[in-house]
Write a protein that holds these residues in place. Structure first.
Motif, PDB file in Angstrom:
ATOM      1  N   ALA A 104       0.689  -1.275  -0.010  1.00 36.87           N
ATOM      2  CA  ALA A 104       0.107  -0.024   0.080  1.00 36.87           C
ATOM      3  C   ALA A 104       0.732   1.375  -0.153  1.00 36.87           C
ATOM      4  O   ALA A 104       0.769   2.359  -0.429  1.00 36.87           O
ATOM      5  CB  ALA A 104      -0.926   0.057   1.167  1.00 36.87           C
ATOM      6  N   GLU A 105       2.001   1.440   0.865  1.00 34.45           N
ATOM      7  CA  GLU A 105       2.882   2.493   0.848  1.00 34.45           C
ATOM      8  C   GLU A 105       3.537   2.684  -0.526  1.00 34.45           C
ATOM      9  O   GLU A 105       3.870   3.735  -1.041  1.00 34.45           O
ATOM     10  CB  GLU A 105       3.966   2.424   2.083  1.00 34.45           C
ATOM     11  N   ILE A 106       3.980   1.395  -1.286  1.00 39.24           N
ATOM     12  CA  ILE A 106       4.651   1.577  -2.559  1.00 39.24           C
ATOM     13  C   ILE A 106       3.731   2.242  -3.405  1.00 39.24           C
ATOM     14  O   ILE A 106       4.165   3.046  -4.078  1.00 39.24           O
ATOM     15  CB  ILE A 106       5.056   0.299  -3.029  1.00 39.24           C
ATOM     16  N   LEU A 107       2.275   1.852  -3.542  1.00 33.86           N
ATOM     17  CA  LEU A 107       1.481   2.530  -4.377  1.00 33.86           C
ATOM     18  C   LEU A 107       1.033   3.810  -4.076  1.00 33.86           C
ATOM     19  O   LEU A 107       0.983   4.870  -5.024  1.00 33.86           O
ATOM     20  CB  LEU A 107       0.145   1.673  -4.422  1.00 33.86           C
ATOM     21  N   THR A 108       1.184   4.207  -2.596  1.00 30.17           N
ATOM     22  CA  THR A 108       0.944   5.585  -2.484  1.00 30.17           C
ATOM     23  C   THR A 108       2.068   6.450  -2.825  1.00 30.17           C
ATOM     24  O   THR A 108       2.027   7.751  -3.216  1.00 30.17           O
ATOM     25  CB  THR A 108       0.785   5.513  -0.811  1.00 30.17           C
ATOM     26  N   THR A 109       3.317   5.827  -2.694  1.00 27.85           N
ATOM     27  CA  THR A 109       4.680   6.684  -3.055  1.00 27.85           C
ATOM     28  C   THR A 109       4.427   6.971  -4.460  1.00 27.85           C
ATOM     29  O   THR A 109       4.764   8.062  -5.136  1.00 27.85           O
ATOM     30  CB  THR A 109       5.875   5.991  -2.843  1.00 27.85           C
ATOM     31  N   LEU A 110       4.251   5.894  -5.332  1.00 29.17           N
ATOM     32  CA  LEU A 110       4.088   5.936  -6.954  1.00 29.17           C
ATOM     33  C   LEU A 110       2.794   6.794  -7.316  1.00 29.17           C
ATOM     34  O   LEU A 110       3.153   7.345  -8.424  1.00 29.17           O
ATOM     35  CB  LEU A 110       4.068   4.530  -7.677  1.00 29.17           C
ATOM     36  N   ILE A 111       1.659   7.103  -6.900  1.00 31.96           N
ATOM     37  CA  ILE A 111       0.697   7.624  -7.318  1.00 31.96           C
ATOM     38  C   ILE A 111       0.990   8.998  -7.672  1.00 31.96           C
ATOM     39  O   ILE A 111       0.351   9.500  -8.688  1.00 31.96           O
ATOM     40  CB  ILE A 111      -0.300   7.671  -6.148  1.00 31.96           C
ATOM     41  N   ARG A 112       1.774   9.686  -7.142  1.00 32.39           N
ATOM     42  CA  ARG A 112       2.040  11.263  -7.704  1.00 32.39           C
ATOM     43  C   ARG A 112       2.595  11.386  -9.041  1.00 32.39           C
ATOM     44  O   ARG A 112       2.800  12.395  -9.655  1.00 32.39           O
ATOM     45  CB  ARG A 112       3.044  12.065  -6.680  1.00 32.39           C
ATOM     46  N   TYR A 113       3.112  10.191  -9.700  1.00 30.66           N
ATOM     47  CA  TYR A 113       3.899  10.149 -10.842  1.00 30.66           C
ATOM     48  C   TYR A 113       2.945   9.378 -12.058  1.00 30.66           C
ATOM     49  O   TYR A 113       3.170   9.355 -13.100  1.00 30.66           O
ATOM     50  CB  TYR A 113       5.211   9.325 -10.791  1.00 30.66           C
ATOM     51  N   LEU A 114       1.655   9.209 -11.491  1.00 26.70           N
ATOM     52  CA  LEU A 114       0.537   8.671 -12.439  1.00 26.70           C
ATOM     53  C   LEU A 114      -0.325   9.608 -13.086  1.00 26.70           C
ATOM     54  O   LEU A 114      -0.550  10.560 -12.625  1.00 26.70           O
ATOM     55  CB  LEU A 114      -0.152   7.376 -11.791  1.00 26.70           C
ATOM     56  N   GLU A 115      -0.815   8.992 -14.289  1.00 25.78           N
ATOM     57  CA  GLU A 115      -1.742   9.937 -14.836  1.00 25.78           C
ATOM     58  C   GLU A 115      -3.155   9.828 -14.066  1.00 25.78           C
ATOM     59  O   GLU A 115      -3.393   8.921 -13.215  1.00 25.78           O
ATOM     60  CB  GLU A 115      -2.096   9.254 -16.204  1.00 25.78           C
ATOM     61  N   PRO A 116      -3.886  10.914 -14.211  1.00 25.72           N
ATOM     62  CA  PRO A 116      -5.117  10.896 -13.373  1.00 25.72           C
ATOM     63  C   PRO A 116      -6.257   9.812 -13.377  1.00 25.72           C
ATOM     64  O   PRO A 116      -6.484   9.319 -12.257  1.00 25.72           O
ATOM     65  CB  PRO A 116      -5.756  12.265 -13.849  1.00 25.72           C
ATOM     66  N   SER A 117      -6.416   9.199 -14.516  1.00 29.31           N
ATOM     67  CA  SER A 117      -7.236   8.074 -14.558  1.00 29.31           C
ATOM     68  C   SER A 117      -6.725   6.957 -13.968  1.00 29.31           C
ATOM     69  O   SER A 117      -7.362   6.097 -13.175  1.00 29.31           O
ATOM     70  CB  SER A 117      -7.566   7.652 -16.040  1.00 29.31           C
ATOM     71  N   THR A 118      -5.339   6.827 -13.680  1.00 27.50           N
ATOM     72  CA  THR A 118      -4.724   5.482 -13.224  1.00 27.50           C
ATOM     73  C   THR A 118      -4.568   5.873 -11.705  1.00 27.50           C
ATOM     74  O   THR A 118      -4.702   5.177 -10.833  1.00 27.50           O
ATOM     75  CB  THR A 118      -3.190   5.499 -13.832  1.00 27.50           C
ATOM     76  N   VAL A 119      -4.412   7.010 -11.357  1.00 25.70           N
ATOM     77  CA  VAL A 119      -4.597   7.452 -10.041  1.00 25.70           C
ATOM     78  C   VAL A 119      -5.895   7.314  -9.408  1.00 25.70           C
ATOM     79  O   VAL A 119      -5.862   6.535  -8.334  1.00 25.70           O
ATOM     80  CB  VAL A 119      -4.301   9.067  -9.709  1.00 25.70           C
ATOM     81  N   ASP A 120      -6.927   7.504  -9.969  1.00 25.51           N
ATOM     82  CA  ASP A 120      -8.376   7.230  -9.592  1.00 25.51           C
ATOM     83  C   ASP A 120      -8.467   5.710  -9.449  1.00 25.51           C
ATOM     84  O   ASP A 120      -9.031   5.324  -8.354  1.00 25.51           O
ATOM     85  CB  ASP A 120      -9.188   7.638 -10.636  1.00 25.51           C
ATOM     86  N   ASN A 121      -8.056   4.935 -10.409  1.00 24.73           N
ATOM     87  CA  ASN A 121      -8.020   3.364 -10.145  1.00 24.73           C
ATOM     88  C   ASN A 121      -7.272   2.874  -8.921  1.00 24.73           C
ATOM     89  O   ASN A 121      -7.798   2.266  -8.145  1.00 24.73           O
ATOM     90  CB  ASN A 121      -7.548   2.655 -11.331  1.00 24.73           C
ATOM     91  N   VAL A 122      -6.054   3.440  -8.669  1.00 30.20           N
ATOM     92  CA  VAL A 122      -5.045   3.088  -7.660  1.00 30.20           C
ATOM     93  C   VAL A 122      -5.813   3.535  -6.441  1.00 30.20           C
ATOM     94  O   VAL A 122      -5.778   2.764  -5.315  1.00 30.20           O
ATOM     95  CB  VAL A 122      -3.703   3.722  -7.892  1.00 30.20           C
ATOM     96  N   LEU A 123      -6.208   4.679  -6.384  1.00 31.48           N
ATOM     97  CA  LEU A 123      -6.891   5.212  -5.070  1.00 31.48           C
ATOM     98  C   LEU A 123      -8.213   4.161  -4.551  1.00 31.48           C
ATOM     99  O   LEU A 123      -8.444   3.923  -3.318  1.00 31.48           O
ATOM    100  CB  LEU A 123      -7.650   6.554  -5.042  1.00 31.48           C
ATOM    101  N   GLU A 124      -9.082   3.905  -5.656  1.00 34.58           N
ATOM    102  CA  GLU A 124     -10.189   2.951  -5.451  1.00 34.58           C
ATOM    103  C   GLU A 124      -9.795   1.615  -4.903  1.00 34.58           C
ATOM    104  O   GLU A 124     -10.294   0.887  -4.075  1.00 34.58           O
ATOM    105  CB  GLU A 124     -10.743   2.785  -6.693  1.00 34.58           C
ATOM    106  N   LEU A 125      -8.314   0.918  -5.389  1.00 36.30           N
ATOM    107  CA  LEU A 125      -7.955  -0.100  -5.066  1.00 36.30           C
ATOM    108  C   LEU A 125      -7.519  -0.099  -3.403  1.00 36.30           C
ATOM    109  O   LEU A 125      -7.495  -0.997  -2.685  1.00 36.30           O
ATOM    110  CB  LEU A 125      -6.928  -0.691  -5.855  1.00 36.30           C
ATOM    111  N   LEU A 126      -6.589   1.092  -3.279  1.00 36.61           N
ATOM    112  CA  LEU A 126      -6.122   1.243  -2.052  1.00 36.61           C
ATOM    113  C   LEU A 126      -7.270   1.469  -0.866  1.00 36.61           C
ATOM    114  O   LEU A 126      -7.162   1.007   0.253  1.00 36.61           O
ATOM    115  CB  LEU A 126      -5.288   2.558  -1.782  1.00 36.61           C
ATOM    116  N   ASP A 127      -8.464   2.156  -1.292  1.00 31.97           N
ATOM    117  CA  ASP A 127      -9.521   2.609  -0.344  1.00 31.97           C
ATOM    118  C   ASP A 127     -10.022   0.935  -0.078  1.00 31.97           C
ATOM    119  O   ASP A 127     -10.522   0.622   1.046  1.00 31.97           O
ATOM    120  CB  ASP A 127     -10.604   3.229  -0.841  1.00 31.97           C
ATOM    121  N   GLY A 128     -10.100   0.025  -0.910  1.00 26.06           N
ATOM    122  CA  GLY A 128     -10.883  -1.259  -0.796  1.00 26.06           C
ATOM    123  C   GLY A 128      -9.805  -2.388  -0.107  1.00 26.06           C
ATOM    124  O   GLY A 128     -10.284  -3.388   0.343  1.00 26.06           O
TER     125      GLY A 128
END
Length: 144
Positions: A104-128
């Protein structure tokens, strides 16, 4: 010297393979902007994919390798020097301070470098909190 390890340096190190970040020259005048651009470019070029149906995040193998490293950049005689220390560990403690202590921390670290649509998907996965990271096979063929 930068105050703490900067994960962006990993997106500037190249070995001229297809899975490696693109070769580029960097200048001390805008090193922070150039590091940011290199990290974003790496993920725009396919460094991370999200499959929402399977809840699998597929990440370039390079990220898996670098979770075992701790890095820092410092300035010496007008040249930026990169220091990388390797830590061998296994299990849940294998994650370094570079990208995070768990998936979860890895994805949270990488999220700032991703496209907005990918960020939305990653946030949804992290939330669940129901996802799996798979590291893709590294492509050692020459980057032409």
């Amino acid at each position: 010297m930068l105050p703490e390890p900067d994960v962006r340096i990993h997106f500037t190190l190249t070995n001229a393979s297809k899975s490696s970040p693109a070769l580029k020259c960097y200048s001390p005048d805008d090193i922070h902007g150039e590091l940011e651009a290199a990290a974003c470019a790496f993920f725009l070029d396919g460094g991370l994919h999200v499959n929402m149906d399977t809840k699998i995040v597929s990440i370039d193998k390079m990220i898996d390798w670098y979770v075992k490293f701790c890095s820092s950049i410092f300035l010496l005689n007008n040249h930026y020097i990169f220091l990388c220390l390797y830590f061998e560990s296994s299990g849940s403690d294998r994650f370094s301070i570079d990208f995070g202590k768990n998936e979860a921390e890895i994805l949270t670290t990488l999220i700032r470098y991703l496209e907005p649509s990918t960020v939305d998907n990653v946030l949804e996965l992290l939330d669940g909190n129901q996802f799996k990271i798979l590291y893709r096979t590294y492509d050692w063929s020459a980057n032409s």
